[in-house]
Enzyme design. Structure first.
Site, PDB file in Angstrom:
ATOM      1  CD  GLU A 121      -3.842   4.425  10.546  1.00  0.00           C
ATOM      2  OE1 GLU A 121      -2.801   4.344  11.234  1.00  0.00           O
ATOM      3  OE2 GLU A 121      -3.898   4.109   9.341  1.00  0.00           O
TER       4      GLU A 121
ATOM      5  CG  ASP B 210      -0.332  -0.138   2.531  1.00  0.00           C
ATOM      6  OD1 ASP B 210      -0.091   0.901   3.187  1.00  0.00           O
ATOM      7  OD2 ASP B 210      -0.065  -1.270   2.963  1.00  0.00           O
TER       8      ASP B 210
END
Length: 220
Positions: A108, A13
């Protein structure tokens, strides 16, 4: 949760923090899929999103987009709705088929406990998920860390119906991610934040993902 094997697809990613990437070299390093940061919050588009989509597509690497969530206090149900619409609108411009693999919500934040309750984060996630799914006709995967799930009381086991991309790193002695939040299986495992891949300067996140690309497509 399960460990990774040689049968699992290899993925990375990326975002603008990875600089200019040579995707031909990435492909030759046997990378099967790449998740590309598209957006954050309600107004930030990753400046390398268009370039990364084009570069990966030209090399035949399977691609997907992710959105970095910015849940804030006080909790407002319009916020995840707006972030979902922003994410989809940017995908429509630069990735109009919404990717080869399912779009992702990167959850997150807030990193500090208590800013939002676990139930508020659950509501935030489902509002975002439902709006993206409605607009794209695609399943949405949740990216988060074991630490974040545990910090938020396992989300009361109210998100475990979502396909999971879990972050927990081998450098800390992890050989397989911990069961948490009601999940006992991952679809993608981010097992390193310190990887090396040809064509990328510096460190890059490494992922194991399912055993076939069909499992990552998320078409409904």
């Amino acid at each position: 949760m399960q460990t990774k094997t040689s049968l699992h697809l290899k993925g990375i990613d990326i975002s603008h923090w990875n600089g200019v990437i040579d995707f031909n070299a990435v492909k030759k390093d046997d990378i099967d899929f790449v998740y590309i940061k598209a957006t954050e919050g309600i107004d930030f588009t990753d400046p390398m999103f268009q370039h990364n989509v084009k570069g990966a597509r030209e090399e035949g690497i399977y691609i997907g987009a992710y959105h970095y969530a910015n849940p804030s206090s006080p909790f407002d149900t319009s916020e995840p709705y707006k972030e979902a619409e922003f994410f989809v609108n940017i995908m429509k411009i630069y990735m109009p088929d919404f990717g080869d693999i399912m779009p992702v919500l990167d959850l997150e934040e807030p990193t500090q406990p208590g800013i939002l309750t676990p139930d508020q984060l659950v509501s935030w996630t489902w509002i975002f998920h439902d709006r993206v799914k409605e607009l794209t006709n695609r399943q949405v995967m949740l990216y988060t860390g074991t630490w974040f799930i545990q910090q938020n009381d396992d989300f009361g086991y109210k998100l475990s119906d979502l396909p999971l991309w879990i972050a927990e790193y081998e450098k800390y002695g992890i050989t397989q991610p911990s069961d948490c939040g009601g999940w006992d299986e991952w679809l993608v495992w981010q097992y390193s934040e310190d990887g090396k891949v040809n064509g990328i300067s510096g460190k890059v996140d490494l992922n194991a993902g399912a055993t076939s690309i069909e499992q990552l497509r998320g078409c409904i």
